[in-house]
Every structure is written in structure tokens, then in C-alpha cells.
Design a protein around this motif. Structure first.
Motif, PDB file in Angstrom:
ATOM      1  N   UNK A 229      -3.877  -2.719   9.705  1.00  0.00           N
ATOM      2  CA  UNK A 229      -5.102  -3.116   9.028  1.00  0.00           C
ATOM      3  C   UNK A 229      -4.793  -4.230   8.034  1.00  0.00           C
ATOM      4  N   UNK A 230      -5.504  -5.350   8.179  1.00  0.00           N
ATOM      5  CA  UNK A 230      -5.422  -6.441   7.205  1.00  0.00           C
ATOM      6  C   UNK A 230      -6.635  -6.286   6.291  1.00  0.00           C
ATOM      7  N   UNK A 231      -6.457  -5.754   5.095  1.00  0.00           N
ATOM      8  CA  UNK A 231      -7.608  -5.402   4.258  1.00  0.00           C
ATOM      9  C   UNK A 231      -8.559  -6.550   3.973  1.00  0.00           C
ATOM     10  N   UNK A 232      -8.036  -7.733   3.669  1.00  0.00           N
ATOM     11  CA  UNK A 232      -8.917  -8.856   3.334  1.00  0.00           C
ATOM     12  C   UNK A 232      -9.766  -9.308   4.515  1.00  0.00           C
ATOM     13  N   UNK A 233      -9.302  -9.032   5.750  1.00  0.00           N
ATOM     14  CA  UNK A 233     -10.051  -9.407   6.954  1.00  0.00           C
ATOM     15  C   UNK A 233     -10.816  -8.219   7.536  1.00  0.00           C
ATOM     16  N   UNK A 234     -10.597  -7.037   6.994  1.00  0.00           N
ATOM     17  CA  UNK A 234     -11.279  -5.821   7.438  1.00  0.00           C
ATOM     18  C   UNK A 234     -11.193  -5.631   8.949  1.00  0.00           C
ATOM     19  N   UNK A 235      -9.984  -5.789   9.468  1.00  0.00           N
ATOM     20  CA  UNK A 235      -9.775  -5.645  10.908  1.00  0.00           C
ATOM     21  C   UNK A 235      -8.319  -5.294  11.175  1.00  0.00           C
ATOM     22  N   UNK A 236      -8.088  -4.693  12.365  1.00  0.00           N
ATOM     23  CA  UNK A 236      -6.743  -4.365  12.804  1.00  0.00           C
ATOM     24  C   UNK A 236      -6.206  -5.466  13.704  1.00  0.00           C
ATOM     25  N   UNK A 237      -4.935  -5.805  13.503  1.00  0.00           N
ATOM     26  CA  UNK A 237      -4.250  -6.757  14.369  1.00  0.00           C
ATOM     27  C   UNK A 237      -2.871  -6.193  14.679  1.00  0.00           C
ATOM     28  N   UNK A 238      -2.315  -6.579  15.821  1.00  0.00           N
ATOM     29  CA  UNK A 238      -0.963  -6.153  16.136  1.00  0.00           C
ATOM     30  C   UNK A 238      -0.004  -6.725  15.097  1.00  0.00           C
TER      31      UNK A 238
ATOM     32  N   UNK B 110       0.640  -6.439   0.433  1.00  0.00           N
ATOM     33  CA  UNK B 110      -0.291  -5.317   0.321  1.00  0.00           C
ATOM     34  C   UNK B 110       0.049  -4.464  -0.890  1.00  0.00           C
ATOM     35  N   UNK B 111      -0.970  -4.164  -1.670  1.00  0.00           N
ATOM     36  CA  UNK B 111      -0.778  -3.363  -2.885  1.00  0.00           C
ATOM     37  C   UNK B 111      -1.205  -1.913  -2.703  1.00  0.00           C
ATOM     38  N   UNK B 112      -1.418  -1.467  -1.453  1.00  0.00           N
ATOM     39  CA  UNK B 112      -1.843  -0.079  -1.239  1.00  0.00           C
ATOM     40  C   UNK B 112      -0.744   0.875  -1.697  1.00  0.00           C
ATOM     41  N   UNK B 113      -1.085   2.145  -1.801  1.00  0.00           N
ATOM     42  CA  UNK B 113      -0.148   3.142  -2.310  1.00  0.00           C
ATOM     43  C   UNK B 113       1.089   3.280  -1.441  1.00  0.00           C
ATOM     44  N   UNK B 114       0.971   2.999  -0.147  1.00  0.00           N
ATOM     45  CA  UNK B 114       2.119   3.123   0.748  1.00  0.00           C
ATOM     46  C   UNK B 114       3.007   1.881   0.721  1.00  0.00           C
TER      47      UNK B 114
ATOM     48  N   UNK C  42       0.446   2.775   5.806  1.00  0.00           N
ATOM     49  CA  UNK C  42      -0.288   1.649   5.208  1.00  0.00           C
ATOM     50  C   UNK C  42      -1.771   1.727   5.550  1.00  0.00           C
ATOM     51  N   UNK C  43      -2.076   1.916   6.835  1.00  0.00           N
ATOM     52  CA  UNK C  43      -3.481   1.974   7.247  1.00  0.00           C
ATOM     53  C   UNK C  43      -4.219   3.086   6.523  1.00  0.00           C
ATOM     54  N   UNK C  44      -3.599   4.262   6.464  1.00  0.00           N
ATOM     55  CA  UNK C  44      -4.244   5.409   5.815  1.00  0.00           C
ATOM     56  C   UNK C  44      -4.438   5.163   4.326  1.00  0.00           C
ATOM     57  N   UNK C  45      -3.441   4.592   3.682  1.00  0.00           N
ATOM     58  CA  UNK C  45      -3.544   4.334   2.250  1.00  0.00           C
ATOM     59  C   UNK C  45      -4.616   3.296   1.949  1.00  0.00           C
ATOM     60  N   UNK C  46      -4.694   2.252   2.769  1.00  0.00           N
ATOM     61  CA  UNK C  46      -5.713   1.220   2.554  1.00  0.00           C
ATOM     62  C   UNK C  46      -7.113   1.790   2.745  1.00  0.00           C
ATOM     63  N   UNK C  47      -7.302   2.603   3.785  1.00  0.00           N
ATOM     64  CA  UNK C  47      -8.613   3.205   4.034  1.00  0.00           C
ATOM     65  C   UNK C  47      -9.001   4.167   2.915  1.00  0.00           C
ATOM     66  N   UNK C  48      -8.024   4.922   2.425  1.00  0.00           N
ATOM     67  CA  UNK C  48      -8.292   5.835   1.313  1.00  0.00           C
ATOM     68  C   UNK C  48      -8.707   5.062   0.071  1.00  0.00           C
TER      69      UNK C  48
END
Length: 376
Positions: free
Chosen positions: A242-251, A267-271, A292-298
Motif C-alpha cells: 500500500x502506497x498511502x499517498x496514492x491510496x492504492x496497492x502496487x507490487x 513510511x511513518x506507519x507503526x510498522x 506495513x499494510x495493516x499498520x497504514x490501514x489502522x
């Protein structure tokens, strides 16, 4: 609903629960464990002392369709008694916070199967049961959405929609996102499970709760017995990130390649705590990418929760639009026009009209007795 109200759950396969366990928010989050071994995984979690909110989703709808005679198919094992009652007792007995009905996949236009399932759930009248409604996304098209609203409105308690269709069901036709919001706003107790960005869009518009799939296969249902289709990029050779600023998943490999000659986003997420998003380039980084994905979504869930309920739809629309605008910024910065493109669903959430803050839920447009809904 056993404390489910307003939560963003994370939907995961049994073998990957440990990858995201530390990123769960005990107040705003929880788990939906999907797959044939989901019940055993829930029991193991409880035995290990997990006290958080957890649901088991055996996901029989990925294998079998519902019919009028058998809206709750079995897993093929010989069993006695009512399949619905057995499934509820089994889930609650293993430690699930609430039980999901074992509804089969509801094919486009099969109103008889939908109403048969609804009647049995209403007759069961169990306070800890959520009516799982795994529907083909075509139910969000034309007059079909009126019939779906009518049946759902007749069932008391929580109803959990899950959408079927290849790759991204809500990108299939223009009115899909708007009609999903229509259901959320018109039917009390509607949740949305096994989904993607729509988890936040639905919450912003008043859904009871939602669940975001932690893998691509858990962000929609592939209609049985179809094989899963892949995007034009082919199968993954690295984790989805997950790229948070683009709000989308990329490989992860694509992110690394695109940023090979420039500073990658940090990325500054908790993970991650400052880790570069270009560092998830191989499958050996699957666990780290999942965290990372889970932390960003949380983190997004916490931000949404901090917004006044009447302003959440507008907040979500603006956030989507900012992400869309950021694509041009990113592509210019890496000097690669079109390197990243926004997903169609993101565009539709940004374009969706925001209802007036004072607008409340409205009754369905057709009669709703759960057994005599309007037919084509």
C-alpha cells in the motif's frame, strides 16, 4: 452486534494472522479469519489468550452458490441437523465474537435464494448472528439494487455484504459505488466485508462496520466456479504494498523499479517507522509488507474515527481527490509520465456526490417483507 459498531476489521487467511497481529487496534479493529481452517484458527487464538474481536468466515461462498432449497450449503461433510444452526453453534463454540451465516454465493438475479436465506436468518432470530450476504456485484445495478434493499431491510440485526466479481467488482460499472452507498444509507445494520477502499468509503457513509482484505483475494469474491483472473501486470513476483499517498496497492518490485533513480517515499506507519517503500521488492519481504499494510490501514481508521460522523463522507471524498491529484506529482518527481495511475474505484469515490450532513437513512423504495419482494 457485540461491539462491532464502527470498527474496521482486517480480513486475513489463517496462516497470515501472525503477520498482522501486532498492528491490530483493540478499540477500532479486530479480525475476520477466512478459509476452511478459520474455525480452528479462532480456537487456537483463544487458547493462546487472544481477547480481541474475531470472526470466523469459512467462506463456503467461494465454492458453492446458494439456492432456494439450500441457501446455506455444507462443506461436503456428512452432518445432521440444520446447516445454519450448526454453523452458528460451531463458530460461537470455537470462540468467535459473533457468528457469520454460511450463506452460499448469491448469483445475479437469484432473488429466490436471497429470500430463502433471509427468511431462515429472520426465523433464527439470534442476537449474535450476522447475516452474510455474498452477492454478485450485478445486484448493485438497475432495479436489482431495489430488491436487494427490500430483502435486507426486512432482516433485523446486522447484515454483512460481500461483493463478487473479478479483480475489482466496484469498477465494473459506473453506478456500483453509488448504489453501494445507497444500500448503506437506507438499510440499518449493513456492514461490508472482504473488500478494499470501499471499507473506508462505506464506513464514512454510515456502515455498521467493515473488513479490509489483507490479500488481493480477500478484497472480493471470485464467483464460483470461475478461476481468478489476474491484472495485466500478471501474477505477483513481490508483495502487494500500500502506497498511502496514492491510496492504492502496487507490487513492491514496481515501486522499487520506479524509484530506482530517485528518493523513494518513506513510511511513518507503526510498522515501518521511516522505512522506504522501495524495500519490499522480493517475496522474502511478505511479512514486513503485510505489517506495513495493516499498520497504514489502522492509521487511516483512527483518522476517520476522529472525524465527526456527519462530516466523514466529505472527508473521505476529499482524501480520495487529494490522492488522485498526487499521482501527477509523483510521476513528475520520478520523471516517468504515467508510471503510476489511479485505480478506477478511487476515481469513483472522489466523484461521488457527498450527501448533505443532515441527510439520514431513508426507508427502502420497495416493500420489504423478506418473502414477497418486488420481482422483475
Amino acid at each position: 452486534m457485540s461491539g462491532l459498531e464502527g470498527r474496521l476489521l482486517l480480513q486475513a487467511l489463517p496462516g497470515r494472522v501472525s503477520w498482522i497481529h501486532e498492528q491490530l487496534d483493540s478499540v477500532r479493529g479486530g479480525l475476520v479469519i477466512s478459509g476452511p481452517s478459520s474455525l480452528n484458527t479462532v480456537r487456537t487464538l483463544r487458547e493462546d489468550g487472544f481477547a480481541g474481536l474475531v470472526l470466523a468466515d469459512p467462506a463456503l461462498y467461494t465454492e458453492q452458490a446458494a439456492t432456494e432449497d439450500e441457501p446455506f450449503p455444507t462443506d461436503g461433510q456428512l452432518s445432521f441437523g440444520d446447516p445454519l444452526e450448526n454453523a452458528v453453534a460451531d463458530q460461537l463454540g470455537r470462540g468467535a465474537s459473533t457468528a457469520l451465516t454460511p450463506t452460499g454465493y448469491l448469483r445475479q438475479g437469484d432473488l429466490d435464494a436471497l429470500m430463502a436465506a433471509a427468511r431462515q436468518v429472520q426465523a433464527l432470530d439470534h442476537p449474535r448472528v450476522i447475516f452474510a450476504v455474498p452477492v454478485d456485484v450485478a445486484w448493485l445495478r438497475g432495479d436489482a439494487v431495489k430488491r436487494l434493499i427490500s430483502v435486507l431491510h426486512a432482516v433485523s440485526g446486522a447484515k454483512a455484504l460481500m461483493l463478487g466479481g473479478q479483480i475489482d467488482p466496484l469498477a465494473r460499472f459506473p453506478e456500483a459505488v453509488g448504489n453501494l452507498v445507497r444500500i448503506v444509507r437506507q438499510v440499518p445494520g449493513v456492514a461490508l466485508l472482504r473488500t478494499d477502499l470501499a471499507a473506508f468509503g462505506a464506513l464514512a457513509h454510515g456502515a455498521a462496520f467493515t473488513a479490509f482484505g489483507t490479500t488481493s483475494g480477500l478484497r472480493h469474491i471470485v464467483p464460483p466456479p470461475q478461476p481468478a483472473k489476474t491484472s495485466r501486470n500478471g501474477g505477483p513476483n513481490s508483495p502487494h504494498v500500500l502506497v498511502p499517498d496514492l491510496m492504492a496497492f502496487f507490487l513492491g518490485r514496481k515501486i522499487a523499479d520506479r524509484y530506482a533513480s530517485t528518493q523513494p517515499p518513506l513510511c511513518s506507519c507503526a510498522a515501518c517507522q521511516g522505512r522506504g517503500l522501495d524495500t519490499f521488492a522480493t517475496m522474502s519481504e511478505q511479512k514486513a509488507a503485510a505489517a506495513h499494510n495493516a499498520a497504514a490501514l489502522t492509521g487511516w481508521a483512527r483518522q476517520l474515527d476522529a472525524v465527526v460522523a456527519s462530516q466523514r463522507a466529505g472527508w473521505w471524498q476529499r482524501r480520495c481527490q487529494r490522492a488522485i491529484d498526487h499521482y501527477d506529482v509523483v510521476n513528475a518527481a520520478i520523471e516517468q509520465p504515467g508510471a503510476f495511475t489511479p485505480p478506477p474505484q478511487l476515481l469513483r469515490w472522489a466523484q461521488l456526490p457527498v450527501p448533505a450532513p443532515e441527510q439520514t437513512r431513508t426507508p427502502p423504495t420497495t416493500g420489504g417483507d423478506g418473502g414477497r419482494a418486488e420481482r422483475a
